[in-house]
Write an enzyme that holds these catalytic residues in place. Structure first.
Site, PDB file in Angstrom:
ATOM      1  N   HIS A  78      -0.330 -14.529  -0.394  1.00  0.00           N
ATOM      2  CA  HIS A  78       0.062 -13.125  -0.495  1.00  0.00           C
ATOM      3  C   HIS A  78       1.237 -12.843   0.432  1.00  0.00           C
ATOM      4  CE1 HIS A  78      -3.689 -11.056  -2.352  1.00  0.00           C
ATOM      5  NE2 HIS A  78      -3.655 -12.331  -2.711  1.00  0.00           N
ATOM      6  N   GLU A 151      -1.466 -14.666   4.328  1.00  0.00           N
ATOM      7  CA  GLU A 151      -0.566 -13.518   4.358  1.00  0.00           C
ATOM      8  C   GLU A 151       0.708 -13.885   5.105  1.00  0.00           C
ATOM      9  OE1 GLU A 151      -0.930 -10.760   2.857  1.00  0.00           O
ATOM     10  OE2 GLU A 151      -3.076 -10.460   2.471  1.00  0.00           O
TER      11      GLU A 151
END
Length: 275
Positions: A78, A151
């Site tokens: 992500h 992330e």
């Protein structure tokens, strides 16, 4: 590229495991300008619990491919719109389960290997509000212990805090609270926020070459009202898209003025910088 390279480490990884790589789970949505929602208008990372074969085909087929297989590692890649650096979201077992130490081992190794990795930004919670995400579904339904949402910041790597300078300092990391199936709708992993004082943030970013993308990032999620008004135009007369485009052009001129050497080196015919 590394996994397919001739490096000895890459060769060892290929010999030890079978790798299934999905370059993009939302190609139809991305081509239309989305990054989380598919053509059906659903956030695809909230459809893993019970995906529809026609409405969420990529999620449905990926889940079918993994059903009944042993999965040693699941990485969901992500981009984060708020925090800086690179970090992981993992899961945790209830109580003092010894497997929790194994779950935290990979993030610890990443922190030792890279200054861009933010160990203290990692969390290992399994909120009920995230029960339909890939990470939670893989952990509970498919029994994948090492499942992580990776992330990476849209903005920059940021500065490494002094508390992370020593890879051996484990107290803030391992003392994090372990929670399971706790309802907390306010806890979001990646929620864009409006930055007040965006103009000051833009000017500070222009003065710093360390984060060349930060000013564009702050504009993209900043407030329209925090930027200077366009002369002779108002929101009622001009669309917001046109206003934003004009303000971005104004920022582009500021960047060119702030870096004259780069501008002079890239001038075309007539002494003007190329478009």
């Amino acid at each position: 590229q590394f996994l397919c390279s001739a490096a000895p480490e890459a060769q060892a990884l290929r010999d030890a495991c079978n790798w299934l790589i999905v370059p993009m789970l939302n190609p139809d949505g991305v081509i239309h300008g989305n990054y989380r929602c598919g053509l059906a208008g659903n956030d695809l990372n909230r459809q893993f619990l019970n995906p529809h074969r026609k409405l969420h085909p990529t999620i449905w087929h990926l889940k079918e491919r993994l059903q009944g297989r042993r999965v040693d590692l699941y990485l969901d890649l992500h981009g984060h719109s708020k925090k800086e650096g690179i970090f992981l979201y993992g899961c945790s077992y209830a109580g003092g389960d010894e497997r929790n130490a194994e779950v935290r081992l990979l993030p610890k190794m990443c922190a030792i290997g890279s200054d861009d990795f933010k160990l203290n930004s990692c969390t290992f919670s399994t909120y009920e509000s995230k029960s339909s995400t890939a990470r939670i579904v893989a952990f509970h339904q498919m029994n994948v212990m090492r499942v992580y949402t990776v992330e990476a910041s849209f903005s920059s790597g940021g500065c490494r805090p002094s508390s992370e300078a020593d890879p051996g300092s484990e107290a803030p990391f391992f003392a994090s609270e372990q929670r399971s199936a706790v309802v907390d709708p306010s806890a979001e992993e990646e929620v864009p926020s409006l930055h007040e004082g965006s103009r000051a943030s833009i000017e500070n970013s222009l003065a710093s070459a360390r984060r060349p993308l930060s000013h564009m990032h702050r504009i993209a999620r900043g407030s329209y009202n925090s930027l200077p008004d366009v002369e002779g135009a108002s929101d009622s007369e001009t669309s917001r898209d046109e206003l934003l485009l004009r303000r971005l052009r104004r920022l582009q001129r500021r960047v060119a003025a702030a870096v004259p050497a780069a501008g002079e080196g890239a001038r075309g015919a007539g002494g003007r910088p190329p478009r």
